[in-house]
Design an enzyme around this catalytic site. Structure first.
Site, PDB file in Angstrom:
ATOM      1  N   ILE A 104      12.857  11.063  13.824  1.00 55.97           N
ATOM      2  CA  ILE A 104      14.271   9.912  13.744  1.00 55.97           C
ATOM      3  C   ILE A 104      14.683   8.697  13.684  1.00 55.97           C
ATOM      4  CG2 ILE A 104      13.342   8.470  16.055  1.00 55.97           C
ATOM      5  CD1 ILE A 104      16.104  10.814  15.785  1.00 55.97           C
ATOM      6  N   SER A 109       3.625   1.578  10.437  1.00 58.75           N
ATOM      7  CA  SER A 109       3.782   3.131  11.221  1.00 58.75           C
ATOM      8  C   SER A 109       2.407   3.324  10.514  1.00 58.75           C
ATOM      9  CB  SER A 109       4.151   3.972  10.541  1.00 58.75           C
ATOM     10  OG  SER A 109       4.888   4.964  11.168  1.00 58.75           O
ATOM     11  N   LYS A 124      15.266   6.765  23.349  1.00 62.34           N
ATOM     12  CA  LYS A 124      15.441   7.192  24.350  1.00 62.34           C
ATOM     13  C   LYS A 124      14.229   7.815  24.448  1.00 62.34           C
ATOM     14  CE  LYS A 124      15.647  11.577  23.536  1.00 62.34           C
ATOM     15  NZ  LYS A 124      15.297  12.536  23.261  1.00 62.34           N
TER      16      LYS A 124
END
Ligand code: NAP
Length: 310
Positions: free
Chosen positions: A14, A36, A90
């Site tokens: 995403i 990351s 989310k």
């Protein structure tokens, strides 16, 4: 106002598909860093962890957490304590309690906290809310069926405790209905199907109603091949509304009434910039509460094992 210096945490699907392009197109933000463990981004400082990023870049104003929900609480708390503005993908966390704790922490922190629900920014959602506001709703049906192998290839976390399985996409439908229906609604019963090798459901059927006994049902499936279905059907005393394609199209009595190009993540970052400017937070746990209720009240069925390769 100078642009908000922002870092992305968790450079996965995403982050690459939506966050990077939305940030590149928004002059209110300057993407200066990425944290990351296994990925880096050309042209910006890259770190393995959020901790390293916060230590090396005190000038950072904000972070956008694009990691799976089970690690988000620890990361959000760390960033809020460092005085940063925080945007959460989310679902905003693995449990209601931790998200409520974050909301409380944000109240006493200099940074804003934004728990995003990207589907609420789909173009037909607000027109649907307005259309429904003056009508009497008789029945609601959610049909959210997608192919996990297409949208979550190789993502083991989604099948672990806290990964939520089919509720990872279905929480998007719940974020829409909690935004457009005029009344709260409650779960009465449900069935959750767990593959025998997974800790999260692959399909579910849910039955809710509101204080006026309006039936609200949901049919959720993570194994749909071919055309994908992200639809919500609502019968009212003055016609039937259908939100299709994840809220990008609105039909009234089968006539297309509203459609616009997809702008969900640009909408999220515009809202985040607004919250940062006002030093406000926006944390709504309603969709996550329905998922928690489904795990509390749903009947559990064990079904065939799931393997990513099919
Ligand atoms: P993803 O492709 O697995 O990306 C998440 C990234 O977070 C991973 O690439 C990984 O990067 C990092 N990560 C994973 N486990 C971690 C851990 N235990 N600790 C720290 N970092 C970890 O997943 P995604 O599809 O982007 O989903 C991420 C979130 O976005 C989910 O909450 C999902 O619901 C939401 N979302 C996804 C989609 C979609 O279409 N996929 C759409 C909207 C929202 P490193 O290994 O490099 O650290």
């Amino acid at each position: 106002m100078p642009p908000i210096k922002i870092g992305i945490v968790g450079l996965g699907k995403i982050a690459r598909d939506q966050h990077l392009p939305a940030l590149a197109a928004n002059p209110d933000f300057d993407l200066v860093a990425v944290a990351s463990r296994n990925a880096s981004q050309e042209g910006v400082a890259s770190f393995a962890t959020l901790e390293e990023m916060l230590e090396a870049m005190p000038e950072l104003d904000a972070v956008s957490l694009c990691t799976p929900p089970t690690v988000r609480y620890g990361q959000a708390r760390q960033a809020l304590r460092a005085g940063k503005h925080v945007m959460l993908e989310k679902p905003p966390g693995a449990t209601l309690s931790e998200v409520e704790d974050l909301a409380q922490l944000a109240e006493s922190s200099p940074g804003s906290l934004f728990a995003t629900w990207h589907s609420r920014y789909a173009p037909a959602v607000e027109p649907a809310r307005q259309w429904l506001a003056s009508r009497r709703i008789r029945k609601v049906h959610i049909e959210w069926k997608e192919d996990v192998r297409v949208w979550h290839p190789g993502q083991r976390w989604i099948w672990e405790p806290g990964g939520m399985g089919v509720f990872d996409p279905a929480i998007n439908a719940l974020s829409i209905v909690t935004a457009i229906l005029p009344r709260r609604f409650f779960l009465h019963e449900g069935t959750l199907q767990f593959p025998e090798n997974c800790q999260a459901p692959i399909a579910a059927n849910l039955y809710f109603s509101d204080s006026q006994d309006t039936p609200i049902t949901a049919d959720l499936d993570f194994l749909q091949t071919g055309p994908q279905t992200w639809d919500i059907h609502i019968e009212t005393d003055e016609g039937n509304l259908a939100l299709r394609k994840g809220g990008s199209q609105m039909f009234v009595d089968d006539q297309l009434e509203h459609e616009a190009p997809e702008q969900e993540y640009p909408g999220l970052y515009a809202r985040f910039a607004e919250l940062v400017a006002r030093r406000e937070s926006d944390v709504d746990v309603a969709p996550l509460r329905h998922v928690a209720d489904a795990f509390l009240l749903g009947r559990r069925e064990t079904v065939a094992a799931f393997h990513d390769e099919g």
